[in-house]
Design a protein around this motif. Structure first.
Motif, mmCIF file in Angstrom:
data_model
loop_
_atom_site.group_PDB
_atom_site.id
_atom_site.type_symbol
_atom_site.label_atom_id
_atom_site.label_comp_id
_atom_site.label_asym_id
_atom_site.label_seq_id
_atom_site.Cartn_x
_atom_site.Cartn_y
_atom_site.Cartn_z
ATOM 1 N N LEU A 23 0.823 -1.204 0.000
ATOM 2 C CA LEU A 23 0.000 0.000 0.000
ATOM 3 C C LEU A 23 0.860 1.259 0.000
ATOM 4 O O LEU A 23 1.838 1.345 0.729
ATOM 5 N N ARG A 24 0.456 2.244 -0.819
ATOM 6 C CA ARG A 24 1.175 3.513 -0.925
ATOM 7 C C ARG A 24 0.225 4.677 -0.672
ATOM 8 O O ARG A 24 -0.988 4.566 -0.876
ATOM 9 N N ILE A 25 0.786 5.810 -0.301
ATOM 10 C CA ILE A 25 0.002 7.040 -0.174
ATOM 11 C C ILE A 25 -0.652 7.333 -1.528
ATOM 12 O O ILE A 25 -0.015 7.203 -2.570
ATOM 13 N N GLY A 26 -1.920 7.688 -1.482
ATOM 14 C CA GLY A 26 -2.680 7.967 -2.699
ATOM 15 C C GLY A 26 -3.502 6.791 -3.195
ATOM 16 O O GLY A 26 -4.399 6.965 -4.008
ATOM 17 N N HIS A 91 -18.109 15.472 -0.960
ATOM 18 C CA HIS A 91 -17.527 16.813 -0.885
ATOM 19 C C HIS A 91 -17.927 17.504 0.419
ATOM 20 O O HIS A 91 -17.126 18.221 1.012
ATOM 21 N N GLU A 92 -19.161 17.285 0.846
ATOM 22 C CA GLU A 92 -19.655 17.895 2.082
ATOM 23 C C GLU A 92 -18.883 17.418 3.312
ATOM 24 O O GLU A 92 -18.712 18.169 4.263
ATOM 25 N N ILE A 93 -18.427 16.162 3.283
ATOM 26 C CA ILE A 93 -17.671 15.646 4.434
ATOM 27 C C ILE A 93 -16.175 15.952 4.311
ATOM 28 O O ILE A 93 -15.403 15.621 5.204
ATOM 29 N N GLY A 94 -15.764 16.588 3.219
ATOM 30 C CA GLY A 94 -14.359 16.958 3.051
ATOM 31 C C GLY A 94 -13.449 15.787 2.738
ATOM 32 O O GLY A 94 -12.291 15.759 3.152
ATOM 33 N N LEU A 95 -13.955 14.819 1.976
ATOM 34 C CA LEU A 95 -13.191 13.601 1.704
ATOM 35 C C LEU A 95 -11.819 13.879 1.108
ATOM 36 O O LEU A 95 -10.826 13.276 1.518
ATOM 37 N N GLU A 96 -11.731 14.797 0.173
ATOM 38 C CA GLU A 96 -10.432 15.061 -0.472
ATOM 39 C C GLU A 96 -9.411 15.597 0.530
ATOM 40 O O GLU A 96 -8.222 15.294 0.425
ATOM 41 N N ASP A 97 -9.866 16.374 1.509
ATOM 42 C CA ASP A 97 -8.957 16.853 2.546
ATOM 43 C C ASP A 97 -8.424 15.691 3.378
ATOM 44 O O ASP A 97 -7.235 15.650 3.707
ATOM 45 N N TYR A 98 -9.292 14.766 3.729
ATOM 46 C CA TYR A 98 -8.859 13.585 4.484
ATOM 47 C C TYR A 98 -7.851 12.761 3.687
ATOM 48 O O TYR A 98 -6.889 12.222 4.230
ATOM 49 N N ARG A 99 -8.068 12.649 2.387
ATOM 50 C CA ARG A 99 -7.224 11.803 1.533
ATOM 51 C C ARG A 99 -5.837 12.371 1.301
ATOM 52 O O ARG A 99 -4.917 11.617 0.949
ATOM 53 N N GLU A 100 -5.665 13.668 1.455
ATOM 54 C CA GLU A 100 -4.381 14.320 1.186
ATOM 55 C C GLU A 100 -3.276 13.660 2.017
ATOM 56 O O GLU A 100 -3.316 13.657 3.239
ATOM 57 N N GLY A 101 -2.274 13.079 1.340
ATOM 58 C CA GLY A 101 -1.138 12.470 2.024
ATOM 59 C C GLY A 101 -1.431 11.162 2.712
ATOM 60 O O GLY A 101 -0.688 10.754 3.605
ATOM 61 N N ALA A 102 -2.500 10.469 2.301
ATOM 62 C CA ALA A 102 -2.879 9.204 2.945
ATOM 63 C C ALA A 102 -3.361 8.201 1.895
ATOM 64 O O ALA A 102 -3.698 8.562 0.771
ATOM 65 N N ALA A 103 -3.394 6.953 2.294
ATOM 66 C CA ALA A 103 -4.085 5.922 1.526
ATOM 67 C C ALA A 103 -5.500 5.834 2.087
ATOM 68 O O ALA A 103 -5.745 6.230 3.225
#
Length: 148
Positions: A23-26, A91-103
């Motif tokens: 597993l890798r970031i992203g 988008h309302e839950i901010g999923l992309e923010d959570y995903r930044e720098g994580a798997a």
């Protein structure tokens, strides 16, 4: 597309450990299957194999749980999109923010619009089979050379 037989909990843990190793970031691990198919069990196995030694709660009600590195080898977002009524709610839950720098490990990914179009997506459909499970694995391009 590969099929992996998971006759018991030990096999599920071993499968999760093989995924965690690569597993890798992203990346996205997209877990589909009916209720009780083993999605959360596999997510827990992956997170444990990455170095988390505490209980991993199901994110059914919180929708998103985050796990930092360290103690994990890489940061992980564990999301359960079952309760989303429309993909735009991601988008309302901010999923992309959570995903930044994580798997991300995503249960019920179709409720969030799906992730199979992403190169780093490993899609796993879990089905019950006798006492165990069967995993049907479909790898995005980024996973092809490292598929466990």
């Amino acid at each position: 597309m590969n099929t992996v037989e998971l006759p018991d909990l030990a096999a599920m843990r071993s499968f999760g450990a093989r995924i965690a190793e690569h597993l890798r970031i992203g990346d996205v691990i997209a877990l589909t299957g009916g209720l009780g198919a083993g999605k959360t069990t596999l997510a827990r196995a992956i997170i444990a194999a990455l170095g988390y030694d505490h209980e991993v709660p199901s994110p059914t009600f919180t929708i998103v749980e985050t796990y930092e590195a360290p103690p994990l080898r890489i940061p992980v977002v564990h999301a359960d999109f079952y309760r989303l009524e429309h993909p735009d709610e991601r988008h309302e839950i901010g999923l992309e923010d959570y995903r930044e720098g994580a798997a991300m490990i995503a249960e019920w990914p179709d409720h969030a619009g799906g992730f199979s179009h992403e190169a780093g997506c490993l899609s796993i459909t879990l089905e019950t089979a006798d006492e165990g499970r069967i995993a049907i694995v479909e790898a995005g391009p980024d996973w092809l050379e490292r598929l466990p």
